[in-house]
Write an enzyme that holds these catalytic residues in place. Structure first.
Site, PDB file in Angstrom:
ATOM      1  N   GLU A  63      -8.896  18.045  13.351  1.00 21.58           N
ATOM      2  CA  GLU A  63      -9.693  18.760  14.362  1.00 21.58           C
ATOM      3  C   GLU A  63     -10.511  19.845  13.665  1.00 21.58           C
ATOM      4  O   GLU A  63     -10.230  20.193  12.508  1.00 21.58           O
ATOM      5  CB  GLU A  63      -8.754  19.405  15.393  1.00 21.58           C
ATOM      6  CG  GLU A  63      -7.957  18.376  16.157  1.00 21.58           C
ATOM      7  CD  GLU A  63      -7.136  18.970  17.296  1.00 21.58           C
ATOM      8  OE1 GLU A  63      -7.148  20.213  17.488  1.00 21.58           O
ATOM      9  OE2 GLU A  63      -6.492  18.169  18.003  1.00 21.58           O
ATOM     10  N   THR A 100     -13.089   8.537  10.956  1.00 19.33           N
ATOM     11  CA  THR A 100     -13.713   7.345  10.370  1.00 19.33           C
ATOM     12  C   THR A 100     -13.885   6.299  11.467  1.00 19.33           C
ATOM     13  O   THR A 100     -12.953   6.034  12.231  1.00 19.33           O
ATOM     14  CB  THR A 100     -12.837   6.810   9.217  1.00 19.33           C
ATOM     15  OG1 THR A 100     -12.765   7.830   8.212  1.00 19.33           O
ATOM     16  CG2 THR A 100     -13.408   5.545   8.603  1.00 19.33           C
ATOM     17  N   ARG A 123     -27.403   2.017 -25.033  1.00 15.77           N
ATOM     18  CA  ARG A 123     -28.166   3.243 -25.319  1.00 15.77           C
ATOM     19  C   ARG A 123     -27.934   3.693 -26.764  1.00 15.77           C
ATOM     20  O   ARG A 123     -26.781   3.837 -27.211  1.00 15.77           O
ATOM     21  CB  ARG A 123     -27.717   4.339 -24.351  1.00 15.77           C
ATOM     22  CG  ARG A 123     -28.264   5.710 -24.627  1.00 15.77           C
ATOM     23  CD  ARG A 123     -29.632   5.888 -24.050  1.00 15.77           C
ATOM     24  NE  ARG A 123     -30.105   7.247 -24.190  1.00 15.77           N
ATOM     25  CZ  ARG A 123     -31.375   7.577 -24.104  1.00 15.77           C
ATOM     26  NH1 ARG A 123     -32.297   6.640 -23.888  1.00 15.77           N
ATOM     27  NH2 ARG A 123     -31.742   8.830 -24.235  1.00 15.77           N
ATOM     28  N   GLN A 136     -21.305  11.707 -17.515  1.00 13.27           N
ATOM     29  CA  GLN A 136     -21.618  12.456 -18.735  1.00 13.27           C
ATOM     30  C   GLN A 136     -22.131  11.518 -19.838  1.00 13.27           C
ATOM     31  O   GLN A 136     -23.081  11.833 -20.546  1.00 13.27           O
ATOM     32  CB  GLN A 136     -20.352  13.199 -19.197  1.00 13.27           C
ATOM     33  CG  GLN A 136     -20.579  14.212 -20.285  1.00 13.27           C
ATOM     34  CD  GLN A 136     -21.412  15.405 -19.800  1.00 13.27           C
ATOM     35  OE1 GLN A 136     -21.518  15.663 -18.617  1.00 13.27           O
ATOM     36  NE2 GLN A 136     -22.021  16.090 -20.741  1.00 13.27           N
ATOM     37  N   HIS A 147     -23.754   8.927 -19.424  1.00  8.51           N
ATOM     38  CA  HIS A 147     -25.085   8.442 -19.067  1.00  8.51           C
ATOM     39  C   HIS A 147     -26.155   9.517 -19.274  1.00  8.51           C
ATOM     40  O   HIS A 147     -27.344   9.239 -19.116  1.00  8.51           O
ATOM     41  CB  HIS A 147     -25.123   7.995 -17.602  1.00  8.51           C
ATOM     42  CG  HIS A 147     -24.567   6.633 -17.366  1.00  8.51           C
ATOM     43  ND1 HIS A 147     -23.231   6.334 -17.493  1.00  8.51           N
ATOM     44  CD2 HIS A 147     -25.167   5.465 -17.021  1.00  8.51           C
ATOM     45  CE1 HIS A 147     -23.037   5.061 -17.217  1.00  8.51           C
ATOM     46  NE2 HIS A 147     -24.193   4.502 -16.941  1.00  8.51           N
ATOM     47  N   GLY A 148     -25.721  10.737 -19.570  1.00 12.15           N
ATOM     48  CA  GLY A 148     -26.690  11.817 -19.754  1.00 12.15           C
ATOM     49  C   GLY A 148     -27.541  11.996 -18.508  1.00 12.15           C
ATOM     50  O   GLY A 148     -27.055  11.803 -17.380  1.00 12.15           O
ATOM     51  N   GLY A 149     -28.831  12.306 -18.704  1.00 13.47           N
ATOM     52  CA  GLY A 149     -29.733  12.580 -17.580  1.00 13.47           C
ATOM     53  C   GLY A 149     -29.893  11.392 -16.651  1.00 13.47           C
ATOM     54  O   GLY A 149     -30.105  11.566 -15.442  1.00 13.47           O
ATOM     55  N   GLU A 201      -6.817  11.849   3.946  1.00 17.82           N
ATOM     56  CA  GLU A 201      -5.422  11.399   4.040  1.00 17.82           C
ATOM     57  C   GLU A 201      -4.461  12.290   3.257  1.00 17.82           C
ATOM     58  O   GLU A 201      -3.486  11.822   2.674  1.00 17.82           O
ATOM     59  CB  GLU A 201      -5.309   9.933   3.638  1.00 17.82           C
ATOM     60  CG  GLU A 201      -6.155   9.072   4.575  1.00 17.82           C
ATOM     61  CD  GLU A 201      -5.935   7.609   4.432  1.00 17.82           C
ATOM     62  OE1 GLU A 201      -4.779   7.209   4.246  1.00 17.82           O
ATOM     63  OE2 GLU A 201      -6.928   6.883   4.521  1.00 17.82           O
ATOM     64  N   GLU A 257      -3.821  18.955  -3.009  1.00 20.85           N
ATOM     65  CA  GLU A 257      -2.883  20.080  -2.960  1.00 20.85           C
ATOM     66  C   GLU A 257      -1.704  19.747  -2.039  1.00 20.85           C
ATOM     67  O   GLU A 257      -0.548  20.053  -2.349  1.00 20.85           O
ATOM     68  CB  GLU A 257      -3.590  21.355  -2.464  1.00 20.85           C
ATOM     69  CG  GLU A 257      -4.617  21.937  -3.431  1.00 20.85           C
ATOM     70  CD  GLU A 257      -5.942  21.182  -3.462  1.00 20.85           C
ATOM     71  OE1 GLU A 257      -6.223  20.410  -2.523  1.00 20.85           O
ATOM     72  OE2 GLU A 257      -6.695  21.355  -4.436  1.00 20.85           O
TER      73      GLU A 257
HETATM   74  C1  LIG Z   1     -15.385  11.187   4.946  1.00 18.71           C
HETATM   75  C2  LIG Z   1     -14.159  11.661   5.634  1.00 18.71           C
HETATM   76  C3  LIG Z   1     -13.401  10.773   6.384  1.00 18.71           C
HETATM   77  C4  LIG Z   1     -12.276  11.231   7.071  1.00 18.71           C
HETATM   78  N1  LIG Z   1     -11.603  10.362   7.897  1.00 18.71           N
HETATM   79  C5  LIG Z   1     -10.656  10.859   8.729  1.00 18.71           C
HETATM   80  C6  LIG Z   1     -10.083  10.049   9.768  1.00 18.71           C
HETATM   81  O1  LIG Z   1     -10.416   8.872   9.919  1.00 18.71           O
HETATM   82  N2  LIG Z   1      -9.174  10.620  10.590  1.00 18.71           N
HETATM   83  C7  LIG Z   1      -8.784  11.922  10.474  1.00 18.71           C
HETATM   84  O2  LIG Z   1      -7.973  12.367  11.260  1.00 18.71           O
HETATM   85  N3  LIG Z   1      -9.293  12.716   9.488  1.00 18.71           N
HETATM   86  C8  LIG Z   1     -10.230  12.221   8.635  1.00 18.71           C
HETATM   87  N4  LIG Z   1     -10.787  13.030   7.659  1.00 18.71           N
HETATM   88  C9  LIG Z   1     -10.335  14.412   7.554  1.00 18.71           C
HETATM   89  C10 LIG Z   1      -9.523  14.693   6.310  1.00 18.71           C
HETATM   90  O3  LIG Z   1      -8.280  14.053   6.364  1.00 18.71           O
HETATM   91  C11 LIG Z   1      -9.434  16.224   6.178  1.00 18.71           C
HETATM   92  O4  LIG Z   1     -10.701  16.677   5.802  1.00 18.71           O
HETATM   93  C12 LIG Z   1      -8.365  16.661   5.187  1.00 18.71           C
HETATM   94  O5  LIG Z   1      -7.093  16.366   5.672  1.00 18.71           O
HETATM   95  C13 LIG Z   1      -8.440  18.160   4.866  1.00 18.71           C
HETATM   96  O6  LIG Z   1      -8.533  18.929   6.031  1.00 18.71           O
HETATM   97  P1  LIG Z   1      -9.699  20.026   6.155  1.00 18.71           P
HETATM   98  O7  LIG Z   1     -10.986  19.357   5.845  1.00 18.71           O
HETATM   99  O8  LIG Z   1      -9.591  20.673   7.480  1.00 18.71           O
HETATM  100  O9  LIG Z   1      -9.420  21.053   5.010  1.00 18.71           O
HETATM  101  P2  LIG Z   1      -8.411  22.321   5.047  1.00 18.71           P
HETATM  102  O10 LIG Z   1      -7.094  21.908   5.593  1.00 18.71           O
HETATM  103  O11 LIG Z   1      -9.111  23.457   5.679  1.00 18.71           O
HETATM  104  O12 LIG Z   1      -8.226  22.591   3.507  1.00 18.71           O
HETATM  105  C14 LIG Z   1      -9.231  23.237   2.707  1.00 18.71           C
HETATM  106  C15 LIG Z   1      -8.638  23.452   1.317  1.00 18.71           C
HETATM  107  O13 LIG Z   1      -7.510  24.313   1.395  1.00 18.71           O
HETATM  108  C16 LIG Z   1      -6.377  23.691   0.803  1.00 18.71           C
HETATM  109  N5  LIG Z   1      -5.165  24.071   1.521  1.00 18.71           N
HETATM  110  C17 LIG Z   1      -4.930  24.055   2.844  1.00 18.71           C
HETATM  111  N6  LIG Z   1      -3.687  24.460   3.113  1.00 18.71           N
HETATM  112  C18 LIG Z   1      -3.107  24.735   1.927  1.00 18.71           C
HETATM  113  C19 LIG Z   1      -1.806  25.173   1.518  1.00 18.71           C
HETATM  114  N7  LIG Z   1      -0.846  25.411   2.397  1.00 18.71           N
HETATM  115  N8  LIG Z   1      -1.574  25.341   0.209  1.00 18.71           N
HETATM  116  C20 LIG Z   1      -2.530  25.081  -0.712  1.00 18.71           C
HETATM  117  N9  LIG Z   1      -3.776  24.662  -0.395  1.00 18.71           N
HETATM  118  C21 LIG Z   1      -4.049  24.486   0.905  1.00 18.71           C
HETATM  119  C22 LIG Z   1      -6.632  22.201   0.922  1.00 18.71           C
HETATM  120  O14 LIG Z   1      -5.890  21.469  -0.022  1.00 18.71           O
HETATM  121  C23 LIG Z   1      -8.132  22.144   0.667  1.00 18.71           C
HETATM  122  O15 LIG Z   1      -8.369  22.172  -0.703  1.00 18.71           O
HETATM  123  C24 LIG Z   1     -11.881  12.572   6.948  1.00 18.71           C
HETATM  124  C25 LIG Z   1     -12.625  13.454   6.149  1.00 18.71           C
HETATM  125  C26 LIG Z   1     -13.751  13.036   5.530  1.00 18.71           C
HETATM  126  C27 LIG Z   1     -14.575  14.014   4.749  1.00 18.71           C
END
Ligand SMILES: Cc1cc2nc3c(=O)[nH]c(=O)nc-3n(C[C@H](O)[C@H](O)[C@H](O)COP(=O)(O)OP(=O)(O)OC[C@H]3O[C@@H](n4cnc5c(N)ncnc54)[C@H](O)[C@@H]3O)c2cc1C
Length: 380
Positions: free
Chosen positions: A126, A157, A269, A337, A339-341, A364, A368
């Site tokens: 969310e 997705t 190359r 890297q 492939h350079g530019g 997924e 972290e």
């Molecule tokens: C292209 C794409 C497809 C996706 N598809 C789906 C889907 O089909 N269904 C779905 O439900 N979601 C989907 N997602 C969402 C995805 O699973 C989330 O983006 C992901 O789980 C991370 O949540 P967030 O983006 O809110 O990042 P945040 O949770 O805000 O995290 C931001 C950063 O903080 C770090 N962080 C957060 N909490 C901690 C902690 N306690 N300790 C250390 N580090 C922490 C995280 O590791 C990350 O580096 C998709 C995302 C993208 C970009």
């Protein structure tokens, strides 16, 4: 433990590779640039039996394990990650139905996913609930014989394409345990009150559809609960224990493509009167990439084999997921890297691989979060 592949598995790999090589390369750049996809490719993949291979035979699947699906995933990603994701993700959520769905849900939905008549997605994330899934606030409230769902989801997705969306909902906000407040609800996407909008401007896997969802008094029957009320978090972890295997296979496929491009380019190359491939620093980069790929593949083979044999090892799956993802990002970086530019220009496939790789460390479960799972198991 013997990880040598049997003839059927070798045939699966060969067929998947042939299909991907025949269909993906000519369209990859166009789909990436335009952020579009041709659903005909997904239908073709279904017709040829590449989709939902892990769905049991009684629901028209092939009844293979997750391991075989990983093999197909690796081959597709090794040709083009964006197209591969657009195709393979069309069953994202079927794992939940297989594990926890009612007979009626399985019978009415799974066969259509295999044949290419229907597409499914799963929405957990969310706007204000990402890594901390237990803070999800989309509500499902009982009203007579129905659930009424209100809220919003992010980054779903296939949110604009799916016929069914399995949505992680808050059903018991007062429960003292954060892990018993949520449940999965199956929502047909033509239900009034469901709406989606396409998220544009993704860095990579741009052929794959990503959506923002909103639910406004969406009403579905009580029987659309997937699994047990209040068990959503537990079920989500079980779901991820299957789908993260696929992410690991995606990463291995992408890294292979990065290595292939590196070998091709550095043999051709020339600088300082010699091919780049003749320099030891280049050779070491490629030797490291090949080793990382092998190590990552062994991890996901073991993890997938264990799952298919009923041994769920959360830490092993988390290791496979973060290690493969990080490895793929590194391989794509090294490949660019070398492939350079030229690698910086989108006419070169390696630029796309570099952009496609990053998502592997995010969706997924971020790397972290995966490392947190591993650490917890060490300290338990
Ligand atoms: C292209 C794409 C497809 C996706 N598809 C789906 C889907 O089909 N269904 C779905 O439900 N979601 C989907 N997602 C969402 C995805 O699973 C989330 O983006 C992901 O789980 C991370 O949540 P967030 O983006 O809110 O990042 P945040 O949770 O805000 O995290 C931001 C950063 O903080 C770090 N962080 C957060 N909490 C901690 C902690 N306690 N300790 C250390 N580090 C922490 C995280 O590791 C990350 O580096 C998709 C995302 C993208 C970009």
């Amino acid at each position: 433990m013997d990880f040598s592949l049997n003839n059927e598995q070798k045939d699966i790999i060969k067929a998947a590779r042939e299909f991907a090589l025949g269909e993906f390369p000519d369209r990859a750049q166009e789909f990436d640039r335009e952020e579009t996809f041709d659903q005909g490719l997904w239908k073709k993949a279904c017709e040829l039996g590449f989709i939902g291979t892990f769905i049991p035979e009684e629901y028209e699947g092939m009844g293979y394990g997750f391991f075989e699906n990983c093999l197909i995933t690796e081959e597709f990603w090794a040709v083009d990650p964006g197209i591969a994701q657009a195709i393979i993700s069309c069953t994202f959520g079927s794992e939940l139905l297989i594990l926890f769905g009612s007979d009626d849900q399985k019978t009415s939905i799974l066969p259509g996913l295999v044949s290419g008549e229907a597409l499914i997605g799963t929405a957990i994330t969310e706007p204000d609930a990402g890594s901390d899934v237990t803070s999800a606030t989309t509500t499902a409230i009982r009203n007579g014989g129905d659930w009424i769902i209100n809220g919003a989801k992010m980054f779903a997705t296939n949110g604009n394409l799916a016929d069914h969306m399995i949505v992680f909902c808050l059903t018991d906000p007062e429960n003292p345990s954060r892990h018993q407040r949520h449940s999965f609800i199956l929502i047909p996407t033509n239900t009034p009150g469901y709406s989606s909008s396409k998220i544009r401007g993704k860095m990579g896997i741009r052929a794959s559809d990503t959506a923002e969802l909103s639910f406004s008094d969406v009403r579905v029957p009580i029987r659309n609960l997937v699994g047990v009320e209040g068990n959503g978090f537990k079920e989500l972890m079980a779901f991820f224990n299957r789908t993260r295997l696929h992410v690991s296979a995606q990463a291995v496929g992408l890294a292979r493509a990065a290595l292939e491009e590196s070998i091709k380019h550095t043999k051709k190359r020339r600088q300082f009167d010699a091919p780049l491939a003749s320099f030891q620093v280049t050779q070491f980069k490629m030797a490291e990439m090949a080793t990382w790929i092998r190590a990552a593949r062994n991890l996901y083979y073991e993890a997938a084999w264990s799952v298919d044999h009923g041994k769920i090892d959360h830490a092993l799956i988390a290791m496979a997921k973060w290690f493969s993802a990080q490895m793929a990002v590194r391989c794509a970086d090294e490949a660019l890297q070398m492939h350079g530019g030229y690698g910086y220009i989108d006419e070169y496939r390696v630029q796309r691989l570099y952009r496609d790789a990053k998502i592997l460390e995010i969706y997924e479960g971020t790397k972290e979060m995966e490392k947190t799972i591993v650490a917890k198991s060490l300290l338990a």
